[in-house]
Enzyme design. Sequence first.
Site, PDB file in Angstrom:
ATOM      1  N   PHE A  55      -6.052  -0.494  11.200  1.00 43.17           N
ATOM      2  CA  PHE A  55      -5.441  -2.445  11.005  1.00 43.17           C
ATOM      3  C   PHE A  55      -4.104  -1.998   9.811  1.00 43.17           C
ATOM      4  CE2 PHE A  55      -9.918  -2.973  11.009  1.00 43.17           C
ATOM      5  CZ  PHE A  55      -9.541  -4.375  12.365  1.00 43.17           C
ATOM      6  N   GLY A  56      -2.793  -2.473   9.870  1.00 42.85           N
ATOM      7  CA  GLY A  56      -1.546  -2.525   9.227  1.00 42.85           C
ATOM      8  C   GLY A  56      -0.529  -2.309   9.692  1.00 42.85           C
ATOM      9  N   HIS A  82       0.862  -1.164  -0.455  1.00 45.84           N
ATOM     10  CA  HIS A  82      -0.442   0.197   0.104  1.00 45.84           C
ATOM     11  C   HIS A  82       1.064   1.262   0.141  1.00 45.84           C
ATOM     12  CE1 HIS A  82      -3.738  -2.768   1.058  1.00 45.84           C
ATOM     13  NE2 HIS A  82      -2.719  -3.053   1.941  1.00 45.84           N
ATOM     14  N   ARG A 115      -0.836   4.381  -0.887  1.00 44.27           N
ATOM     15  CA  ARG A 115      -0.821   5.335  -0.614  1.00 44.27           C
ATOM     16  C   ARG A 115      -1.366   6.682  -1.330  1.00 44.27           C
ATOM     17  NH1 ARG A 115      -3.227   1.864   3.394  1.00 44.27           N
ATOM     18  NH2 ARG A 115      -2.450   1.646   5.291  1.00 44.27           N
ATOM     19  N   ASN A 164      -6.776   0.969  -2.395  1.00 47.31           N
ATOM     20  CA  ASN A 164      -7.589   1.370  -1.540  1.00 47.31           C
ATOM     21  C   ASN A 164      -7.277   2.454  -1.359  1.00 47.31           C
ATOM     22  OD1 ASN A 164      -5.374   0.579  -0.594  1.00 47.31           O
ATOM     23  ND2 ASN A 164      -6.123   0.260   1.905  1.00 47.31           N
ATOM     24  N   HIS A 193       1.062   3.587   8.278  1.00 48.86           N
ATOM     25  CA  HIS A 193       0.339   4.145   9.407  1.00 48.86           C
ATOM     26  C   HIS A 193       0.618   5.745   9.347  1.00 48.86           C
ATOM     27  CE1 HIS A 193      -3.419   2.316   7.725  1.00 48.86           C
ATOM     28  NE2 HIS A 193      -3.421   0.889   8.357  1.00 48.86           N
ATOM     29  N   ASP A 221       2.057  -6.805   2.521  1.00 48.67           N
ATOM     30  CA  ASP A 221       0.497  -6.176   2.359  1.00 48.67           C
ATOM     31  C   ASP A 221       0.950  -5.209   3.281  1.00 48.67           C
ATOM     32  OD1 ASP A 221      -1.668  -5.659   3.545  1.00 48.67           O
ATOM     33  OD2 ASP A 221      -1.973  -6.651   5.039  1.00 48.67           O
ATOM     34  N   HIS A 251      -8.256 -10.145  -0.911  1.00 50.02           N
ATOM     35  CA  HIS A 251      -8.627 -10.173   0.867  1.00 50.02           C
ATOM     36  C   HIS A 251     -10.095 -11.105   1.278  1.00 50.02           C
ATOM     37  CE1 HIS A 251      -8.806  -7.901   4.546  1.00 50.02           C
ATOM     38  NE2 HIS A 251     -10.067  -8.351   4.644  1.00 50.02           N
ATOM     39  N   HIS A 289      -2.791 -12.302   1.222  1.00 49.90           N
ATOM     40  CA  HIS A 289      -2.247 -12.722   3.235  1.00 49.90           C
ATOM     41  C   HIS A 289      -2.715 -13.903   3.781  1.00 49.90           C
ATOM     42  CE1 HIS A 289      -5.708  -9.886   3.472  1.00 49.90           C
ATOM     43  NE2 HIS A 289      -5.393  -9.257   3.357  1.00 49.90           N
TER      44      HIS A 289
END
Lengths: 344, 435
Positions: free
Chosen positions: B328-329, B66, B68, B98, B314, B310, B182, B235
């Site tokens: 999450f993450g 990700h 972002r 996402n 954040h 994954d 997912h 995952h």
Amino acid sequence: MQTDSPNKPVEALNPEPSTQNHQPGTLKHRHLLGLADYDADEIRLILQTAREMKAILERPIKRVPSLRGVTVVNLFFEASTRTRISFELAEKRLSAEVVNFSASGSSVSKGETLKDTARNIEAMKTDVVIIRHSSPGAPHFLTRCIRGVVINAGDGAHEHPTQALLDLLTMAELELPKQPGLADFDFAGLNVSILGDVAHSRVARSNIYGLKALGAEVTLCGPRTMLPVEAETLGVRVTDRLDDALDGCDVAMALRIQLERQGAGPTGLFPSLREYHDRFGIRLEHLDRYPDLRIMHPGPVNRGVELASEVVDHERAVILDQVTNGVAVRMAVLYLLSGGSTLE
Amino acid sequence: MPPTPDLLITGGTLLDPRSGDTRRAGLLIRDGRIAEIGDDLSADNVETFDASGKLISPGWFDMHVHFREPGQEHKETIETGARAAAFGGFTGVACMPNTEPPIATRDVVEFIVKRAQGLPVDVHPVGTVSKGRKGNEMAELGDMAAGGAVAFSDDGSPVQHGGLMRRALEYARTLDKPILGHEEDLTLNDHGHMHEGAVATRLGVPGIPALAEEAMIARDALLAEFTGGHVHVQHISTAKAVEIVRQAKAQGIPITTEACPHHWALTDEAVDASGFDTHTKMHPPLRTAADAEAIKEGLRDGTIDAIATDHAPHASFEKEVEFIAAPFGILGLEMCWGLTGRDLIQTGILTVAEAIFKLTVAPREILRLPVPELAEGAEANLTIFDAETEWTFEAKHIHSKSKNTPFVGAPMVGRAWAIYNHAQLVQAEPEAVEA
């Protein structure tokens, strides 16, 4: 204590409480986050101290100077009346300075993080924080944000340790012929059944940990929708039949049914209050059938749901004793954790 | 990153992940291509990388990150994500959709391709399955594929509607693209925040049942069989999920899967042991020790095709909150190889070549991307690494814009020392190069 990194690395953990410099007659922990990590000696020390506090509450002037100059913040992120009042009374009877902070909803919806709220309050030179929060682990997080003592007044469905302590004190006061050790906080042989929505109950978890530590046998009972998965790993007996739970039981602790969990769409836990009461409510017939059975409830009671109204008012229900003991237990916890000097 | 078009790599051992064959040889790279492979290579006026004691493989590929961008650049950007990838030994990644806006249209696909130009790491966008990632109707899969999307996924908002998933698989089949899942039946996850099991029961944290993942994988395996479309399970995290994929593969169903290091390196006990540290919160959640063992077995027996991370950055202020409020993450790129070496290679579960296969050939074959070759004339796309160095992961090793990892202080085995791709050398420890 590190305050700038609330998230410590998992691999660098030291989950063991510091037992260095531990003095007899004091607690090993700096905070009261839950009963899961308190041992029997610590729990008995709190209960013994609470017993002394209770004597103070019987005096005409119910106040001692033990926490004079100590500032306690009641940081309540969830609506609560009795727990907050109970803490506040305990604080005042120990002569602490008391500040109340109430916020509905989560810190996120308020626009300020829990970390910032707590650090701002602590910047005003407070010593002890009593926290109630909807997130399990919020008190643990708080210990990484601030320097003061943290006392958990309920974190999500995790723990509510002072509630369990007051329940233990209430049980220790019961006069049960077959349980002579109760008054000495030896609960071996005591059978306690916890009834209702155990999955969502912080009261249940703290009671399980406290009761097990003192040697009691614990049974959980409710519809399977209300029993957490792998509940047996908590060291308890599990049943979905009320008669199973009450047979041989000394104390039945009914949990408050959270009315919003009825129906609540496709993942509701039970179909109706009526059906819940029929299948899991304690009624007079149960008190008749089990003449030694005592009834407890953490309150507030839904009359006619988890307990029939007549059961609430029955002489074998000790619900108001629990409330009285709440103040004494909270005084004891505050006293022991904030280093109060004297009871006089 | 200054271009390093010419480079002489000496003293290393070339590893072919398909055959496992190794060969001591030097590599002379000119203008970004492998000009010469051989013993005793020398060249004038060319920078030299001393790879003595190190292995050289085709560049690694993480098919699940990700980055972002666009929309959440405070967490990570394509550039900072690529920096983390390069440190971790990766020369290519597939980034999930996402973002804000989501990678749901060709213009966003092309934006990402454009933003990644000139970086030493290939960044391949994954487009959404549904318009707006809302799960209601099929997105323009063909248009996005034409713009450079390598696969489709609704990521953390898995396609709940079986009929849409069927149509998307049929449609993506004609494009020869996989759908990455997912895998989660959201009706079976009632606002959970950690694995539903004994630890969640102890801690009173709302649980995410393994069943939610397993039920969806079972559905998608049947849909893959029915449509002939390729389902890739992202995952994978539970023992039964691994078993479902194993059985589906045995029946010839076009299904593949990946596993993430944190799912074999940690268990749900970490939530308790850390005092609800939000760096133990990810989705799928940390599972049980039995699940972690099943993932290792799935990696060993080939049920699990690829290792992916994954990588989910954040910001600190987002993670420094109470457990329920935290997103999450965790990061994954920088510590992937060290955890692979520690938990899979040192323990004998995978050989070095098998692990490298899952980081090079397997993910690219799933995404229908060419696998770089260590051959004269080929574009130089390679990773220089070892599988033995014992080191401790420290905060200074984080190259992402965010810092959210539970592995600071964790022991690691194996280091990625450098990547070379698009005529650029990126070193993990830049002082190692000799002019």
